[in-house]
Scaffold this active site. Structure first.
Site, short mmCIF file in Angstrom:
data_model
loop_
_atom_site.label_atom_id
_atom_site.label_comp_id
_atom_site.label_asym_id
_atom_site.label_seq_id
_atom_site.Cartn_x
_atom_site.Cartn_y
_atom_site.Cartn_z
N SER A 72 54.86 37.92 37.44
CA SER A 72 55.81 37.30 38.64
C SER A 72 57.24 37.56 37.95
CB SER A 72 55.39 36.13 39.22
OG SER A 72 56.02 35.98 40.61
N ASP B 47 47.46 39.96 46.71
CA ASP B 47 48.38 39.25 46.34
C ASP B 47 49.44 39.04 47.35
OD1 ASP B 47 51.15 38.31 45.36
OD2 ASP B 47 50.58 39.18 43.20
N HIS C 264 47.74 36.29 43.60
CA HIS C 264 49.03 36.53 42.59
C HIS C 264 48.67 35.52 41.42
CE1 HIS C 264 53.07 36.99 41.84
NE2 HIS C 264 53.22 35.71 41.74
#
Length: 280
Positions: free
Chosen positions: A101, A231, A260
């Site tokens: 991320s 995600d 995610h």
């Protein structure tokens, strides 16, 4: 810069906490966590790769976890500079940098600028590059009001916001039939609440508005791009699919139905794939 136990102090006086496990002559893997988490996000990967004979390192980004709760420097250039300070201190050679991320953005910015010999490979997992924000050049991005909503919710009630995210979109626990893991939710909340609210607030701008296009083009080492197609935080069509086209030596791997937070929910799948790439 000075070092004390498992921290370094940067030139601007910020103390960066890090873990460093394994033989010092083993190939190092450096893990970069997502917002608003800590090095603990990588528990499943750190133990796995330690047992495979690697030296594993993970730090708490400034303003996060056990590092200084900074008022300034909560931007991608400074994050990357902090990583450079850590890798210089540890004198890492031939390291593999893995980022999730926001940490994927940090990896892209650091690796694109790293000293010769420091980096062997890179991995971007559910990562924010090339850029999350919807712009004229990035029409598939998320509109600014999404990130303004993040800032509003964080400022209003960070504790509740940091329960809502892992309880819902982060791990896909809001999907019909999802097996909800309460411990994972609490652990996300624990990590988030360890950090500073000013740094977390500023980091929203860093992860959403930073353009990593030129960084990706400049990365010359083999780079694996991994993303779940479910995600809900960083949509893969505007991140992974675009990033791999910009990377000179990029490989794409999409995971059907994964969220995610797939490194936490599916380490049995993700870890062997990471190992295969590290060994290739």
């Amino acid at each position: 810069m000075t070092a004390n136990n498992q921290t370094i102090t940067t030139e601007d006086g910020v103390e960066i906490f890090y873990k460093d496990w394994g033989a010092k002559d083993a190939q190092p893997i450096v893990f970069h966590h997502g917002w608003p988490l800590t090095a603990d996000e990588w528990d499943s990967q750190m133990l796995y790769f330690l047992h495979k004979g690697y030296r594993v390192i993970a730090h708490d980004r400034r303003g996060h976890g056990r590092s200084t709760q900074t008022a300034t420097g909560n931007d991608m250039d400074t994050y990357a500079a902090d990583v450079a300070a850590l890798t210089d201190h540890l004198n890492l050679k031939n390291a593999i940098h893995i980022g999730h991320s926001t940490g994927g953005g940090e990896v892209a910015r650091y690796v694109a600028r790293a000293k010769a010999g420091r980096v062997a490979k890179a991995v971007l997992i559910g990562a924010v590059p090339p850029i999350m924000l919807k712009t004229a050049k990035n029409p598939g991005g998320l509109p600014m009001d999404v990130f303004d909503g993040f800032r509003t919710a964080l400022a209003a009630n960070r504790a509740q916001f940091f329960l809502d995210i892992p309880s819902g979109p982060f791990y896909g626990f809001n999907r019909p039939g999802a097996k909800v893991d309460q411990g994972v939710i609490w652990n996300w909340w624990r990590q988030g609440m360890m950090g500073g609210t000013k740094a977390h607030y500023d980091c929203i701008k860093a992860f959403s508005e930073t353009d990593f296009t030129e960084d990706l083009k400049a990365i010359t080492v083999p780079t694996l791009v991994m993303h779940g197609d479910d995600d809900q935080v960083v949509p893969y069509t505007d991140s992974a699919l675009l990033s791999v086209k910009l990377l000179p030596h990029g490989t794409l791997k999409i995971y059907n139905g994964f969220s995610h937070g797939m490194c936490t929910t599916h380490p049995d799948v993700i870890n062997p794939d990471l190992l295969e790439f590290c060994m290739s």
